[in-house]
Design a protein around this motif. Structure first.
Motif, PDB file in Angstrom:
ATOM      1  N   PRO A 188       0.829  -1.210   0.000  1.00 22.95           N
ATOM      2  CA  PRO A 188       0.000   0.000   0.000  1.00 22.95           C
ATOM      3  C   PRO A 188       0.866   1.264   0.000  1.00 22.95           C
ATOM      4  O   PRO A 188       1.918   1.302   0.647  1.00 22.95           O
ATOM      5  CB  PRO A 188      -0.811  -0.139   1.295  1.00 22.95           C
ATOM      6  CG  PRO A 188      -0.908  -1.614   1.518  1.00 22.95           C
ATOM      7  CD  PRO A 188       0.414  -2.167   1.047  1.00 22.95           C
ATOM      8  N   ASP A 242      -4.681   7.867  -2.360  1.00 21.91           N
ATOM      9  CA  ASP A 242      -4.174   6.563  -2.789  1.00 21.91           C
ATOM     10  C   ASP A 242      -3.434   5.802  -1.692  1.00 21.91           C
ATOM     11  O   ASP A 242      -2.808   4.775  -1.961  1.00 21.91           O
ATOM     12  CB  ASP A 242      -3.222   6.752  -3.984  1.00 21.91           C
ATOM     13  CG  ASP A 242      -3.952   7.186  -5.240  1.00 21.91           C
ATOM     14  OD1 ASP A 242      -5.155   6.920  -5.340  1.00 21.91           O
ATOM     15  OD2 ASP A 242      -3.302   7.785  -6.127  1.00 21.91           O
ATOM     16  N   LYS A 245      -4.105   2.104  -1.596  1.00 19.71           N
ATOM     17  CA  LYS A 245      -3.985   1.351  -2.844  1.00 19.71           C
ATOM     18  C   LYS A 245      -2.663   0.605  -2.902  1.00 19.71           C
ATOM     19  O   LYS A 245      -1.631   1.085  -2.430  1.00 19.71           O
ATOM     20  CB  LYS A 245      -4.105   2.293  -4.044  1.00 19.71           C
ATOM     21  CG  LYS A 245      -5.494   2.911  -4.186  1.00 19.71           C
ATOM     22  CD  LYS A 245      -5.572   3.810  -5.407  1.00 19.71           C
ATOM     23  CE  LYS A 245      -6.967   4.429  -5.539  1.00 19.71           C
ATOM     24  NZ  LYS A 245      -7.063   5.345  -6.706  1.00 19.71           N
ATOM     25  N   SER A 246      -2.695  -0.584  -3.506  1.00 17.05           N
ATOM     26  CA  SER A 246      -1.496  -1.407  -3.607  1.00 17.05           C
ATOM     27  C   SER A 246      -1.412  -2.040  -4.984  1.00 17.05           C
ATOM     28  O   SER A 246      -2.347  -1.952  -5.790  1.00 17.05           O
ATOM     29  CB  SER A 246      -1.507  -2.493  -2.521  1.00 17.05           C
ATOM     30  OG  SER A 246      -2.641  -3.346  -2.670  1.00 17.05           O
ATOM     31  N   ILE A 250       0.381   0.983  -9.196  1.00 13.57           N
ATOM     32  CA  ILE A 250       0.401   2.171  -8.340  1.00 13.57           C
ATOM     33  C   ILE A 250       1.788   2.378  -7.741  1.00 13.57           C
ATOM     34  O   ILE A 250       2.237   3.520  -7.561  1.00 13.57           O
ATOM     35  CB  ILE A 250      -0.681   2.064  -7.236  1.00 13.57           C
ATOM     36  CG1 ILE A 250      -0.951   3.439  -6.601  1.00 13.57           C
ATOM     37  CG2 ILE A 250      -0.308   1.054  -6.172  1.00 13.57           C
ATOM     38  CD1 ILE A 250      -1.767   4.356  -7.456  1.00 13.57           C
TER      39      ILE A 250
END
Length: 306
Positions: A188, A242, A245-246, A250
């Motif tokens: 992440p 973000d 997010k992983s 990304i």
């Protein structure tokens, strides 16, 4: 600011780890010298003219290493780095024995320094450093424990910023163990920020007295940090959405690729600023190093909240 819940969890983990290991705490650093593999590759590749394609294939067969992300993107980057470095290797090869000895000695000294800064005297720590010949990009990387091997730093012996790079990467190797980190590239975004922020700020403490650019930039002569400070509000605002997010895509965006504001390494920019805020607020390096992996994103989010 890190929430009370996060800090309480971190302190509980710290106490339990210290109690479990106080009786037999040891600090072990393994050195895995891969420089000889490069020397074999170079001798074979230089013995007769070969195409760049054949040279890269040979490099891969000889356990070629580069500080690039996994997958096809990383392979393409490694190929470019090898091609760019090839003409510089003839002058490097005769210096490899002395560079390797210097890197090994520096690794042991840095390992001791990082353990002191992160207050691990009552915690068993086992790390490994793989010394290899890179591509003059002053980069390095660290992997969590896997396949029976401890947390491992991969460090090119020709690295022009060796002491700072070792401090940064060995911080990762020790931090991984203190915080129970399992993720690697693609973690992440908020976790990546926490890991990189702590590594940069710990390297600043380990090798003090240098300009901030020394701890944040692969090339100390470029204008990356000045650009980071100029765009910091936009960078923090853009990355905030973000944090959870992983994945590979990304991770590429915020490290090797272009972020929301046309900068490479925007995760590092945000990490430097946010970890600086945490330390300025009174949080210590040992305390931050014990925030568990599953609390890192929340810690970053809390610190970014006005």
């Amino acid at each position: 600011m890190i929430s009370k819940t996060v800090l309480s969890s971190a302190l509980v983990v710290f106490s339990s780890i210290a109690a479990a290991n106080a009786a037999d705490a040891t600090h072990v650093l393994d050195i895995d010298d891969r420089v000889g593999k490069f020397e074999t590759f170079y001798a074979d590749a230089a013995a007769k003219p070969v195409t760049p394609d054949a040279r890269f294939e040979l490099w891969q067969k000889e356990d070629g290493l580069a500080a690039v992300p996994p997958g096809p993107d990383g392979d393409a980057m490694a190929r470019q780095l090898l091609d760019a470095a090839w003409d510089r290797y003839p002058a490097l090869v005769p210096t490899l024995p002395s560079l390797t000895k210097t890197a090994e000695d520096a690794a042991h000294a840095s390992f001791d320094r990082i353990n002191a800064l992160l207050a691990t005297k009552d915690v068993a720590v086992h790390s490994r450093v793989i010394l290899y010949v890179g591509q003059f990009d002053n980069n390095a990387f660290t992997m969590p424990a896997m396949d029976g091997k401890p947390a491992t730093v991969l460090m090119p012996v020709e690295n022009a910023i060796l002491k700072i790079a070792l401090a940064h990467e060995l911080t990762h190797s020790v931090h991984i163990q203190l915080a129970g980190v399992k993720n690697s590239f693609g973690a992440p975004v908020g976790e990546t920020m926490f890991l990189e922020g702590l590594a940069m700020r710990t390297s600043q403490a380990a090798v003090p007295g240098l300009p901030e650019t020394a701890y944040t930039q692969i090339d100390p002569n470029d204008h990356w940090l000045a650009n980071c400070y100029a765009k910091k509000d936009a960078v923090l605002k853009g990355i905030a959405a973000d944090l959870d997010k992983s994945g590979h895509e990304i991770a590429m965006k915020y490290t090797f690729g272009q972020g929301n504001n046309g900068m490479q390494r925007e995760a590092y920019c945000a990490a430097w600023i946010v970890m600086g805020k945490l330390i300025a607020s009174g949080k210590t390096l040992p305390e931050l190093a014990r925030v568990p992996e599953d609390k890192m994103v929340d810690a970053i989010r809390d610190a970014m909240t006005p």
